[in-house]
Structures are given as structure tokens and as C-alpha cells.
Design an enzyme around this catalytic site. Structure first.
Site, short mmCIF file in Angstrom:
data_model
loop_
_atom_site.label_atom_id
_atom_site.label_comp_id
_atom_site.label_asym_id
_atom_site.label_seq_id
_atom_site.Cartn_x
_atom_site.Cartn_y
_atom_site.Cartn_z
N LYS A 200 0.84 -1.21 0.00
CA LYS A 200 0.00 0.00 0.00
C LYS A 200 0.87 1.26 0.00
CE LYS A 200 -3.26 2.92 0.49
NZ LYS A 200 -4.52 3.12 -0.13
N GLY A 249 0.26 19.12 -12.62
CA GLY A 249 -0.76 19.89 -11.91
C GLY A 249 -0.13 20.72 -10.82
N CYS A 256 -4.54 11.35 1.19
CA CYS A 256 -3.67 10.16 1.18
C CYS A 256 -2.21 10.46 0.86
CB CYS A 256 -4.21 9.13 0.20
SG CYS A 256 -5.92 8.71 0.54
C1 UGA Z 1 -4.98 7.84 -3.91
C2 UGA Z 1 -4.59 6.60 -4.75
O1 UGA Z 1 -4.71 6.89 -6.13
C3 UGA Z 1 -5.49 5.41 -4.42
O2 UGA Z 1 -5.05 4.27 -5.14
C4 UGA Z 1 -5.42 5.14 -2.92
O3 UGA Z 1 -6.28 4.07 -2.55
C5 UGA Z 1 -5.83 6.39 -2.16
O4 UGA Z 1 -4.94 7.47 -2.52
C6 UGA Z 1 -5.73 6.10 -0.69
O5 UGA Z 1 -4.62 5.83 -0.23
O6 UGA Z 1 -6.77 5.99 -0.02
P1 UGA Z 1 -6.86 9.75 -4.06
O7 UGA Z 1 -6.12 10.41 -2.94
O8 UGA Z 1 -8.33 9.62 -3.97
O9 UGA Z 1 -6.29 8.24 -4.29
O10 UGA Z 1 -6.55 10.61 -5.34
P2 UGA Z 1 -5.77 10.43 -6.73
O11 UGA Z 1 -6.75 10.30 -7.82
O12 UGA Z 1 -4.73 9.40 -6.64
O13 UGA Z 1 -5.08 11.88 -6.85
C7 UGA Z 1 -4.09 12.30 -5.91
C8 UGA Z 1 -3.53 13.65 -6.28
O14 UGA Z 1 -2.75 13.57 -7.48
C9 UGA Z 1 -4.60 14.71 -6.56
O15 UGA Z 1 -4.18 15.94 -5.99
C10 UGA Z 1 -4.62 14.82 -8.09
O16 UGA Z 1 -5.04 16.06 -8.56
C11 UGA Z 1 -3.18 14.55 -8.41
N1 UGA Z 1 -2.98 14.01 -9.79
C12 UGA Z 1 -3.41 12.78 -10.13
C13 UGA Z 1 -2.31 14.81 -10.73
O17 UGA Z 1 -1.90 15.96 -10.44
N2 UGA Z 1 -2.11 14.31 -11.99
C14 UGA Z 1 -2.53 13.07 -12.35
O18 UGA Z 1 -2.28 12.66 -13.51
C15 UGA Z 1 -3.20 12.29 -11.41
#
Ligand code: UGA
Length: 425
Positions: A200, A249, A256
Site C-alpha cells: 500500500k 498539476g 492520502c
Molecule cells: C490515492 C490513490 O490513487 C489510491 O489508489 C489510494 O487508494 C488512495 O490514494 C488512498 O490511499 O486511499 P486519491 O487520494 O483519492 O487516491 O486521489 P488520486 O486520484 O490518486 O489523486 C491524488 C492527487 O494527485 C490529486 O491531488 C490529483 O489532482 C493529483 N494528480 C493525479 C495529478 O496531479 N495528476 C494526475 O495525472 C493524477
């Protein structure tokens, strides 16, 4: 069908409980928050999560899903007890396990012999030993089954995972936990508990490193006149790299990545391992925000003081209403400290968050731009793409836009008279 108790109805617990119910199990979700439990029992979902309301309604209607504040009622007949409690960041960067451990202590006398305690929360590697110690029950097993769902697509991710990870020292117990997921088509990786907990952390930190890497490449693209969107496409076509998580971004945020990267770094430090790549990924995440502040300052003529700036997006990403550790809130805070007047809009935020109480909340993306010197996009809400640049041009004082998510159609904005800057292009 199994009897399951889920402890904690936050983003992870609620979606986990509802999804386990939707694949055929009887689920009781326990939370200490009375008003939340009342809301949930009347089918009101306190978070924005696609598809969640429908499965909660279905479960409540068939009485196979329920919510309670009574721990004994939830736990005593459960074959599986899922721990879905928050593990927030402590001041020293480590994960604070007090909420989780106090729940383990509370169930110790309640769980029935032969039942299995399953940890879904993200915990430091080795936490299962502490859970076994506090639980103090030789007739109850402890397993790690970390969750990989993303906020905003938690239901889809739970039902269509890339993998299911189960960590236990007993083959028999792993088989019983795996049996809960027989209707889900995904590879199941069975390992020991420490490795499951490590998977994880390694996943979240790997993704954070990947994002910081593409953000650093975005900065290089700006310095050398390349376009990060083409660069991301070009490297993502290499299947060893993959095209996911390559959108630059304003910095990764949410509940998380910031806390989990910090917790993994803390774990490394306690064993005197210098996890430099992770430390650097966290540093790049701060650096990208400095870069954005510099761009903003440059766009408004060098001084941010008293400048009216419109901001689109407050949540840490689109399709969630969560503003915890949002890059947008962080950047707005810094702009307010520099004396800016901030007018922001977010499609799912109806009150100005306390952290940025000096900012103003506008009723629409257009209204936020009224009289502004600059508009900055900080969250990638799809509705922002649909806004007509000509309507915004009619509202603003100076036609300046900085699109920190690279979602706007650059040509259309330039055609409407805007000076348009993206990130890394
Ligand atoms: C993240 C993980 O993706 C999940 O697999 C995990 O289960 C979860 O944490 C957790 O530990 O509970 P989450 O925090 O919901 O999920 O959000 P993400 O979609 O992963 O995005 C995280 C950050 O990265 C956001 O700020 C988003 O804007 C940024 N991001 C994501 C980018 O800047 N560019 C991208 O291409 C993708």
C-alpha cells in the site's frame, strides 16, 4: 455470504461497506458520529461519490446493510471486522494510530472466536503486530487487506480493482478473506502482513514520485520551450512507463498522498535509511507551487498585493468534494498572505472553507472573474472546459489566464484575446 462489520464510515469505510454489501454480504457499518449514522440510515450520503447512493439505498431497502453507533451490535456476530479508521499525520510526520488502536482495544472483548480482523486503513509497515498485541485474542486472526480506491471513483475501483492484496501468516485465513471477493474479477495476491502493508505504501509513494517527476519535467519543458502534454503522451506510450498519472498539476494533495509519503519517509528515518527519492518528490511538490506563485506574480505585473485574482476549483481534484490538503487551498492561502483579493468558484463547494476565510466565494465560474486581473485554474472540473472564453473576456479587467491543469482549449482562449499560460507548455 458473510457477516461483516465495517468500523469507520469515512471515504474508505463507507464505500468499502457499501461495496461489500453490493457483492452479497450482510454488512453493519459502525461509526461514533450519531448524526452521520442517522443520515446514512435515511440514505443521505455525506460525501460526493459516484454510484454510492444507489448501492446504499439498495442495501438499506433489503436490510442487508445498516449503520449503527453501537459497536457491540456491529461486532459481536461478525465473521469479519474491517478496520477503516483514519490514520492522520502526526506533527513529526508519522502516522497517528491512536484512533485505529483505540477501536482495536474496544473490540477486543466483543469479537467472536474464529473471526478475522481485516485492516483496510493505510498503516505503517509492521502495524499488524501492534494490532495483534492490543487485540490480545489468540482465537481471532489479524489480516491486512489494503484499499486502493480513489476518492470520486471508489465504487468503480472497489468493484473493478487491478488487484486484491491479502496479507496473513495463515493460508487458511487468506483463503477465507479471498473468499469474500469471489464475485470480483481481479488477480489476488496473497502475501505476509508486513508485505501487504508495504504494498500500500509503496503504491501511493510510487504514484506520488511519478507525479512529481512529470511536474519536474513540466518545469523543464517551460525552460526549454517543449510541450509537456506531448512529452507525457510520448513517454506514456512506452508500456513500461504507462500513460496513467502523467498529468502535471499544482501538486498532489488529498487525504492520502501527503500523509502517506510523509509516513513512509518517517518509517525510513526510524531505520536510518535515507529515502532520498521520496524526500525529493515531496520537495518537488512544494517547488511546483512556488513556480505557480511566481507565474501569478509575473502575470499581474510583479506585485500580488491588492490584485483581484479569480480561482477556479478548490477541491484537491475533480469529482470529489474533499478539500483536505488541496493544492488549491494551499496556493490561495499563499496568495492571501501576499495581499491578493481572491474570488473563487468550485461547483461542489457552497461555503468558503475556514482555512481561506478571507477569500470570497462566487456563485459561478463567470462571476468569480468579475473585474479580475487574472484567472487561475487549479482543479480540473470538466465544467470549466465548457465555459466560453468570450464571456469571461467581457468580465475581466485584464485578459490573463493560467491553466494549472492544462484543461482549457488554449487556441480558443488566445482567439478570445487572452494571454494564456499552461503548466509545462
Ligand atoms: C490515492 C490513490 O490513487 C489510491 O489508489 C489510494 O487508494 C488512495 O490514494 C488512498 O490511499 O486511499 P486519491 O487520494 O483519492 O487516491 O486521489 P488520486 O486520484 O490518486 O489523486 C491524488 C492527487 O494527485 C490529486 O491531488 C490529483 O489532482 C493529483 N494528480 C493525479 C495529478 O496531479 N495528476 C494526475 O495525472 C493524477
Amino acid at each position: 455470504m458473510a457477516n461483516i462489520c465495517v468500523i469507520g464510515t469515512g471515504y474508505v469505510g463507507l464505500s468499502c461497506g457499501a461495496c461489500l454489501n453490493s457483492i452479497g454480504h450482510d454488512v453493519v457499518c459502525v461509526d461514533i458520529d450519531h448524526s452521520k449514522v442517522d443520515l446514512l440510515n435515511s440514505s443521505c450520503i455525506p460525501i460526493l461519490e459516484e454510484g454510492l447512493k444507489e448501492i446504499v439505498q439498495r442495501g438499506l431497502a433489503t436490510k442487508s446493510l445498516s449503520f449503527t453507533t453501537n459497536l457491540r451490535q456491529g461486532v459481536e456476530s461478525a465473521d469479519f471486522i474491517f478496520l477503516c479508521l483514519a490514520t492522520p499525520q502526526s506533527t513529526n510526520g508519522s502516522a497517528d494510530l491512536s484512533i485505529l488502536m483505540s477501536a482495536v482495544e474496544s473490540i477486543s472483548d466483543l469479537v467472536k472466536p474464529g473471526s478475522i480482523v481485516v485492516t483496510k486503513s493505510t498503516v505503517p509497515i509492521g502495524t499488524f503486530i501492534e494490532i495483534e498485541r492490543v487485540l490480545n485474542r489468540t482465537d481471532v486472526s489479524v489480516t491486512s487487506n489494503p484499499e486502493f480506491v480513489r476518492e470520486g471513483s471508489a465504487v468503480h475501483d472497489f468493484l473493478h480493482p487491478d488487484r486484491i492484496v491479502i496479507g496473513s501468516h495463515s493460508e487458511e485465513i487468506s483463503r477465507r478473506v479471498a473468499g469474500l471477493y469471489t464475485t470480483i474479477d481481479a488477480p489476488i495476491l496473497i502475501t505476509d502482513p508486513a508485505s501487504a502493508e508495504a504494498i500500500k505504501h509503496a503504491s501511493n509513494s510510487f504514484l506520488a514520485v511519478k507525479l512529481s517527476y512529470i511536474n519536474a519535467i513540466a518545469m523543464m519543458c517551460e525552460l526549454y520551450g517543449a510541450d509537456v502534454l506531448d512529452v507525457a503522451k510520448g513517454i506514456g506510450l512506452d508500456h513500461r512507463i504507462g500513460n496513467g498519472f502523467l498529468n502535471p498539476g499544482p501538486g498532489w494533495g488529498g487525504s492520502c498522498f501527503p500523509k502517506d509519503t510523509s509516513a513512509l519517509l518517517y518509517m525510513a528515518n526510524t531505520k536510518e535509511y535515507e529515502f532520498g527519492i521520496l524526500r525529493e518528490a515531496i520537495a518537488v511538490n512544494d517547488e511546483i507551487q512556488n513556480r505557480i506563485i511566481e507565474k501569478i506574480s509575473y502575470s499581474v505585473g510583479g506585485s500580488i498585493h491588492d490584485k483581484k485574482i479569480a480561482v477556479w476549483g478548490l477541491t484537491f481534484k475533480a469529482n470529489t468534494d474533499d478539500i483536505r490538503d488541496s493544492a488549491s487551498i494551499e496556493i490561495i492561502t499563499r496568495l492571501l498572505n501576499l495581499g491578493a483579493q481572491i474570488y473563487c468558484y468550485d461547483p461542489v463547494v457552497s461555503e468558503i472553507p475556514a482555512l481561506i476565510s478571507q477569500a470570497h466565494l462566487a456563485g459561478s465560474a463567470e462571476d468569480a472573474c468579475d473585474g479580475a486581473e487574472l484567472m487561475v485554474v487549479l482543479t480540473e472540473w470538466p465544467q470549466f472546459v465548457l465555459v466560453k472564453p468570450s464571456q469571461i473576456a467581457a468580465k475581466m479587467n485584464s485578459l490573463n489566464v493560467i491553466d494549472c491543469r492544462n484543461i482549457l482549449d488554449r487556441e480558443r482562449w488566445i482567439e478570445a484575446g487572452f494571454s494564456h499560460q499552461g503548466l509545462g507548455r
